[in-house]
Design a protein around this motif. Structure first.
Motif, short mmCIF file in Angstrom:
data_model
loop_
_atom_site.label_atom_id
_atom_site.label_comp_id
_atom_site.label_asym_id
_atom_site.label_seq_id
_atom_site.Cartn_x
_atom_site.Cartn_y
_atom_site.Cartn_z
N ALA B 254 -7.73 6.43 4.31
CA ALA B 254 -7.10 6.32 3.00
C ALA B 254 -5.73 6.98 3.00
O ALA B 254 -4.75 6.43 2.47
CB ALA B 254 -8.00 6.96 1.94
N ILE B 255 -5.65 8.14 3.61
CA ILE B 255 -4.37 8.86 3.62
C ILE B 255 -3.35 8.09 4.45
O ILE B 255 -2.19 7.92 4.05
CB ILE B 255 -4.58 10.28 4.18
CG1 ILE B 255 -5.45 11.09 3.21
CG2 ILE B 255 -3.24 10.97 4.43
CD1 ILE B 255 -5.95 12.41 3.77
N GLY B 256 -3.78 7.60 5.59
CA GLY B 256 -2.88 6.80 6.42
C GLY B 256 -2.38 5.57 5.67
O GLY B 256 -1.20 5.23 5.72
N ALA B 257 -3.29 4.93 4.95
CA ALA B 257 -2.92 3.74 4.19
C ALA B 257 -1.95 4.10 3.06
O ALA B 257 -0.97 3.41 2.82
CB ALA B 257 -4.16 3.07 3.61
N LEU B 258 -2.24 5.20 2.41
CA LEU B 258 -1.40 5.62 1.30
C LEU B 258 0.04 5.88 1.75
O LEU B 258 1.01 5.42 1.15
CB LEU B 258 -1.99 6.86 0.65
CG LEU B 258 -1.48 7.23 -0.74
CD1 LEU B 258 -2.53 8.08 -1.47
CD2 LEU B 258 -0.17 8.01 -0.71
N TYR B 259 0.18 6.62 2.87
CA TYR B 259 1.52 6.89 3.38
C TYR B 259 2.23 5.60 3.75
O TYR B 259 3.42 5.44 3.51
CB TYR B 259 1.44 7.79 4.62
CG TYR B 259 1.18 9.23 4.28
CD1 TYR B 259 1.90 9.89 3.30
CD2 TYR B 259 0.23 9.96 4.99
CE1 TYR B 259 1.66 11.22 3.00
CE2 TYR B 259 -0.01 11.28 4.71
CZ TYR B 259 0.71 11.91 3.71
OH TYR B 259 0.48 13.22 3.44
N GLU B 260 1.47 4.69 4.34
CA GLU B 260 2.11 3.44 4.76
C GLU B 260 2.57 2.65 3.53
O GLU B 260 3.62 2.01 3.56
CB GLU B 260 1.15 2.62 5.62
CG GLU B 260 1.80 1.42 6.29
CD GLU B 260 2.93 1.79 7.24
OE1 GLU B 260 2.93 2.94 7.76
OE2 GLU B 260 3.83 0.96 7.43
N CYS B 261 1.81 2.71 2.44
CA CYS B 261 2.24 2.08 1.20
C CYS B 261 3.59 2.66 0.77
O CYS B 261 4.53 1.92 0.44
CB CYS B 261 1.22 2.32 0.09
SG CYS B 261 -0.23 1.26 0.19
N GLN B 262 3.66 3.98 0.79
CA GLN B 262 4.90 4.62 0.36
C GLN B 262 6.06 4.17 1.24
O GLN B 262 7.16 3.91 0.79
CB GLN B 262 4.73 6.14 0.40
CG GLN B 262 3.65 6.61 -0.59
CD GLN B 262 3.47 8.12 -0.61
OE1 GLN B 262 3.89 8.82 0.31
NE2 GLN B 262 2.83 8.63 -1.66
N ARG B 263 5.75 4.07 2.54
CA ARG B 263 6.77 3.67 3.50
C ARG B 263 7.22 2.22 3.23
O ARG B 263 8.40 1.89 3.39
CB ARG B 263 6.16 3.78 4.90
CG ARG B 263 7.14 4.15 5.97
CD ARG B 263 6.42 4.64 7.22
NE ARG B 263 6.44 6.08 7.32
CZ ARG B 263 5.38 6.86 7.48
NH1 ARG B 263 4.19 6.31 7.56
NH2 ARG B 263 5.51 8.16 7.54
N GLN B 264 6.28 1.40 2.82
CA GLN B 264 6.58 -0.01 2.58
C GLN B 264 7.12 -0.25 1.17
O GLN B 264 7.39 -1.39 0.80
CB GLN B 264 5.31 -0.86 2.74
CG GLN B 264 4.66 -0.80 4.11
CD GLN B 264 5.44 -1.58 5.16
OE1 GLN B 264 6.08 -2.58 4.83
NE2 GLN B 264 5.43 -1.11 6.39
N GLY B 265 7.22 0.80 0.40
CA GLY B 265 7.70 0.63 -0.95
C GLY B 265 6.67 0.03 -1.90
O GLY B 265 7.01 -0.55 -2.92
N ILE B 266 5.41 0.18 -1.54
CA ILE B 266 4.34 -0.30 -2.42
C ILE B 266 3.90 0.86 -3.30
O ILE B 266 3.52 1.91 -2.78
CB ILE B 266 3.13 -0.81 -1.60
CG1 ILE B 266 3.59 -1.95 -0.67
CG2 ILE B 266 1.99 -1.21 -2.50
CD1 ILE B 266 2.52 -2.35 0.36
N ALA B 267 3.97 0.69 -4.59
CA ALA B 267 3.65 1.79 -5.50
C ALA B 267 2.15 2.03 -5.57
O ALA B 267 1.37 1.11 -5.78
CB ALA B 267 4.20 1.49 -6.89
N VAL B 268 1.77 3.28 -5.36
CA VAL B 268 0.37 3.69 -5.52
C VAL B 268 0.31 4.67 -6.69
O VAL B 268 1.06 5.66 -6.70
CB VAL B 268 -0.14 4.38 -4.24
CG1 VAL B 268 -1.58 4.90 -4.44
CG2 VAL B 268 -0.07 3.45 -3.03
#
Lengths: 336, 336
Positions: B254-268
């Motif tokens: 989950a944490i890895g996915a969350l960071y990758e979202c931030q990196r991709q500009g996907i708002a969480v």
DNA sequence: CATACAGTTGTTACCGGTAACAATTTATAT
DNA sequence: ATATAAATTGTTACCGGTAACAACTGTATG
């Protein structure tokens, strides 16, 4: 057919079933070729049917070879040691050696008692994570006469042999890197004050003083954690609002501090730069990527185990101290 | 005074030095009151001087009591099990029991071999982290006749006694929570496919189907890690750009996915909401705080050890399955 | 003073493997 | 066939604690 008092079967039970002596069964189990061909399958099926499970106790008793290595770490929840242990077991497993693990919560007296326990189980060797020991420990180890390998540190004189890194140099290097990037008010954040932390602080202070900067460290007796990193950061900026750099004794503190900065609206690395220690996976995943001293944790375990195997096979100690390399991961949390 | 062949002192050595039989020394060591007052100090100093270290092997041999408990976990680097172990040791230590730790990398065959090894060291009991075992394991355990306690799961029928949580219900609850917040395209991210992961997936699928939503899970054979979470997230949005929720089989993913979202500009959580499993410390520290199913990892270890102690003291099994509570930590990563 | 009894120490045997050696059988060589 | 070596199995003893029991002391009791 399970009567209640059926204790587990011994070699004798297998032997009776086959109609030979237990010595023959013993030979079959350690090397089937030592037994005539027609017996092999008969013994095999008797072993199978009874569910014979070998018993190491008698062998341990008669020749003090347990094929178990005692491993002592200060903490199991500390990721650093989990990885060291993985390295040890990776290397030990093919040799058929079992690890007996114990932890002592950073207390020298607990270490003493754990060592006594492990020795009472006749471990063939000990891998210790500490370089400083009580007098009783030294006595016990000398009496026990088993190989002892100390890990984590490469500076202090080892009991017999050490495999580790130069914590002081590593901390000095990272501090110098932070200074080279223009930071002047770097604070060292430490948790539990073990020997290695003190070495790191010395390295940090040396670098600061050489640059004519004022060293300052904050510490707590509690274990390090993300929460603790947050708390120490707040302490640091309260005590000195000019703080522009944090060097944390491990990644957990650094990550906790970094998040707290973000929460407080403090820009990292613009306002405060942050560095951690050890280089855990997460430092590479987070945003910004955390600068950290990458240490060879698993490799340290592997080499410790390899040295242990060598010495159990009679090899002499070739190198009293094996110093492993570390490197600085610059990440994104140090700024330009 | 260390001649090379000085093997470690035995009770006999101490006895010779004092001028009594080893039986007397043995009595002194287990209860000084059984020995006359004037002998006590003499024996004590002889023990001290020789550095006598007790030897458990003979005792283990004659009455099969090792005062050691075997603990098997799939992985030591998995934080979940580090905490379980801490719970076990916390509870075991005051009773003077030692833990023998082994791990099997999620492989049933490796589990089999580790169990054999632990039994050959005469452990007095076993704590296992798995609920599914090979036939040989069942046979070995029944032959060995030591108490066995299984942890992590509270649903499958235990060999003797289990202490765990209802993984399926936990996953269903969290999925329902995500659905209740308006998500319709929730993907389940899994790494290694062990029994518990499958239970969680079943819970997730049940919740999705009940809401007339299409379940979809992505998995990999590799171990879970932050990096793996990032990779799986990218897979998910590539395969289905509508993805608006991620339920991860553990916090690391989950944490890895969350960071990758931030990196991709996907708002969480605005674009994608994310939930993890287990509730490690870092989920509370990070930004946004991660929603997660909080499991009682240390408590599970403590209770397993407590039950083990009870059974070694002859108590009957009062409850075959002890189900521990979990709870949902909403965090900030699920959105309104 | 004999008897009982608690306190203390010693003696013996055992746990279950295996090393070391002995005994027996089988194979091989002369 | 006979000696000799090789293969196979058996016998004995041991490792170091402790349980169980024996032996011996000194003291209390009737």
């Amino acid at each position: 057919m399970t009567t209640k008092k059926n204790k587990r079967p011994t070699l004798q039970h297998v032997a009776d079933k086959v109609g030979v002596t237990k010595m023959t069964v013993s030979r079959y189990l350690r090397d089937p070729k030592q037994v005539s061909e027609q017996l092999r399958s008969v013994i095999e099926s008797a072993v199978e049917e009874l569910g014979y499970i070998p018993n190491r106790a008698p062998d341990i008793l008669s020749n003090a070879k347990s094929h178990a290595i005692g491993v002592l770490v200060p903490s199991l929840t500390n990721q650093v040691f989990a990885e060291v242990i993985r390295g040890i077991e990776t290397e030990l497993e093919p040799s058929g050696y079992q690890t007996m693990l114990a932890h002592y919560g950073y207390s020298p007296l607990a270490e003493e008692s754990r060592i006594a326990t492990l020795l009472s189980y006749n471990v063939d060797g000990l891998i210790l994570s500490e370089s400083v020991h009580t007098e009783r420990v030294r006595k016990m180890l000398s009496v026990a006469g088993v190989p002892v390998i100390e890990i984590m540190d490469s500076v202090l004189p080892p009991l017999e042999q050490a495999i580790g890194i130069n914590n002081e140099a590593a901390a000095r290097d990272m501090t110098e890197l932070m200074i080279s990037k223009g930071r002047k008010h770097i604070v060292y954040l430490a948790a539990r004050m073990d020997e290695r932390t003190q070495q790191k602080i010395r390295g940090y202070e040396a670098a600061m003083l050489r640059a004519n900067l004022q060293p300052k460290s904050l510490q707590t007796v509690d274990a390090s954690s993300f929460t603790m990193g947050a708390k120490l950061l707040l302490d640091a900026i309260r005590e000195n609002p000019q703080t522009d750099g944090l060097f944390c004794t491990n990644d957990d503190l650094a990550i906790g501090a970094l998040y707290e900065c973000q929460r407080q609206g403090i820009a990292v690395p613009e306002q405060i730069s942050i560095a951690g220690f050890h280089g855990h996976d997460i430092t590479k995943a987070m945003i910004p990527r955390l600068a950290t001293v990458v240490t060879p944790r698993e490799e340290m375990g592997r080499q410790a185990a390899a040295q242990m195997m060598a010495r159990l096979n009679g090899a002499p100690i070739e190198q009293k101290i094996i110093e492993l390399p570390y490197y600085l991961e610059v990440g994104q949390s140090l700024g330009g």
